[in-house]
Design a protein around this motif. Structure first.
Motif, short mmCIF file in Angstrom:
data_model
loop_
_atom_site.label_atom_id
_atom_site.label_comp_id
_atom_site.label_asym_id
_atom_site.label_seq_id
_atom_site.Cartn_x
_atom_site.Cartn_y
_atom_site.Cartn_z
N ALA A 111 0.84 -1.20 0.00
CA ALA A 111 0.00 0.00 0.00
C ALA A 111 0.88 1.26 0.00
O ALA A 111 0.59 2.23 -0.70
CB ALA A 111 -0.93 0.00 1.21
N VAL A 112 1.95 1.22 0.77
CA VAL A 112 2.88 2.35 0.83
C VAL A 112 3.53 2.56 -0.54
O VAL A 112 3.69 3.69 -1.01
CB VAL A 112 3.96 2.14 1.93
CG1 VAL A 112 5.10 3.13 1.78
CG2 VAL A 112 3.32 2.25 3.31
N GLU A 113 3.88 1.44 -1.18
CA GLU A 113 4.47 1.50 -2.52
C GLU A 113 3.52 2.19 -3.49
O GLU A 113 3.94 3.02 -4.29
CB GLU A 113 4.72 0.06 -2.99
CG GLU A 113 5.94 -0.14 -3.84
CD GLU A 113 6.15 -1.62 -4.11
OE1 GLU A 113 5.60 -2.10 -5.12
OE2 GLU A 113 6.82 -2.29 -3.30
N VAL A 114 2.25 1.85 -3.38
CA VAL A 114 1.23 2.47 -4.23
C VAL A 114 1.16 3.97 -3.97
O VAL A 114 1.18 4.78 -4.90
CB VAL A 114 -0.16 1.83 -3.99
CG1 VAL A 114 -1.26 2.67 -4.61
CG2 VAL A 114 -0.20 0.41 -4.54
N LEU A 115 1.12 4.34 -2.69
CA LEU A 115 0.96 5.75 -2.35
C LEU A 115 2.23 6.57 -2.61
O LEU A 115 2.18 7.79 -2.69
CB LEU A 115 0.53 5.91 -0.88
CG LEU A 115 -0.82 5.31 -0.51
CD1 LEU A 115 -1.32 5.89 0.81
CD2 LEU A 115 -1.88 5.54 -1.58
N ALA A 116 3.36 5.89 -2.71
CA ALA A 116 4.61 6.58 -2.98
C ALA A 116 4.79 6.80 -4.48
O ALA A 116 5.73 7.46 -4.91
CB ALA A 116 5.79 5.79 -2.42
N ASN A 117 3.87 6.24 -5.27
CA ASN A 117 3.95 6.34 -6.72
C ASN A 117 2.77 7.17 -7.22
O ASN A 117 1.63 6.73 -7.18
CB ASN A 117 3.90 4.92 -7.30
CG ASN A 117 3.89 4.90 -8.81
OD1 ASN A 117 3.32 5.78 -9.46
ND2 ASN A 117 4.49 3.86 -9.37
N GLU A 118 3.06 8.38 -7.70
CA GLU A 118 1.98 9.30 -8.07
C GLU A 118 1.03 8.73 -9.11
O GLU A 118 -0.17 8.97 -9.06
CB GLU A 118 2.55 10.64 -8.54
CG GLU A 118 2.80 11.60 -7.40
CD GLU A 118 3.52 12.86 -7.84
OE1 GLU A 118 3.21 13.36 -8.93
OE2 GLU A 118 4.40 13.31 -7.09
N GLN A 119 1.57 7.99 -10.08
CA GLN A 119 0.73 7.41 -11.13
C GLN A 119 -0.30 6.45 -10.52
O GLN A 119 -1.43 6.39 -10.95
CB GLN A 119 1.58 6.65 -12.16
CG GLN A 119 1.86 7.44 -13.42
CD GLN A 119 2.75 8.64 -13.14
OE1 GLN A 119 3.80 8.49 -12.55
NE2 GLN A 119 2.33 9.82 -13.57
N LYS A 120 0.16 5.68 -9.53
CA LYS A 120 -0.73 4.67 -8.94
C LYS A 120 -1.68 5.27 -7.91
O LYS A 120 -2.80 4.81 -7.75
CB LYS A 120 0.10 3.57 -8.27
CG LYS A 120 0.84 2.69 -9.26
CD LYS A 120 1.61 1.60 -8.56
CE LYS A 120 2.31 0.71 -9.58
NZ LYS A 120 3.18 -0.28 -8.94
#
Length: 145
Positions: free
Chosen positions: A45-54
């Motif tokens: 989830a953190v990976e997702v939120l750290a990626n603006e596109q996602k």
């Protein structure tokens, strides 16, 4: 205050990891196992939120929830459990004596379960968006026939 940048969430998650590494040995085996699974989902989830596109694919409310899990919900659940354990040391106090009341272990396990379920949804939002992009691209490519 938190500006909510990608760097912030990664840093906060790292701080939480350090805290959890300290407390995990004091948790019951079941909870420690649940926590390990929850941490994997949280990392995604953190990976997702750290990626603006996602991030775009995840509703604001869910993004807020992930931040709160890191800042408060998860550390507090562990702290409350450990406080109960420390307070009842040697007393044999069991809050589960009265019918329908959970033991501290059950309460902690339930909280981890609820948080994990909600975190999975956040990851699913991002995954669904990736699937949608793939389908859109396939339609685009098929249009080239």
């Amino acid at each position: 205050g938190r500006s909510g940048t990608a760097g912030d969430i990664c840093r906060d998650a790292a701080e939480l990891d350090a805290f959890l590494a300290q407390v995990a040995p004091r948790l019951p085996d079941d909870a420690a196992r649940s926590l390990a699974g929850l941490k994997e989902t949280l990392a995604r989830a953190v990976e997702v939120l750290a990626n603006e596109q996602k991030t775009i694919a995840v509703p604001a409310e869910e993004r807020f929830f992930v931040r709160e899990v890191i800042a408060r919900y998860l550390p507090d659940a562990c702290r409350h459990y450990l406080s109960v354990i420390d307070a009842s040391k040697g007393l044999g106090v069991r809050s589960g004596e009265r019918s329908g009341e959970r033991t501290p272990e059950q309460s902690l396990q339930n909280q981890l379960h609820v948080l994990h379920g909600r975190l999975r949804k956040v990851v699913e939002f991002a995954a669904a968006d990736e699937v949608r992009k793939l389908a859109n691209h396939e339609a685009f490519i098929n249009g080239k026939r």
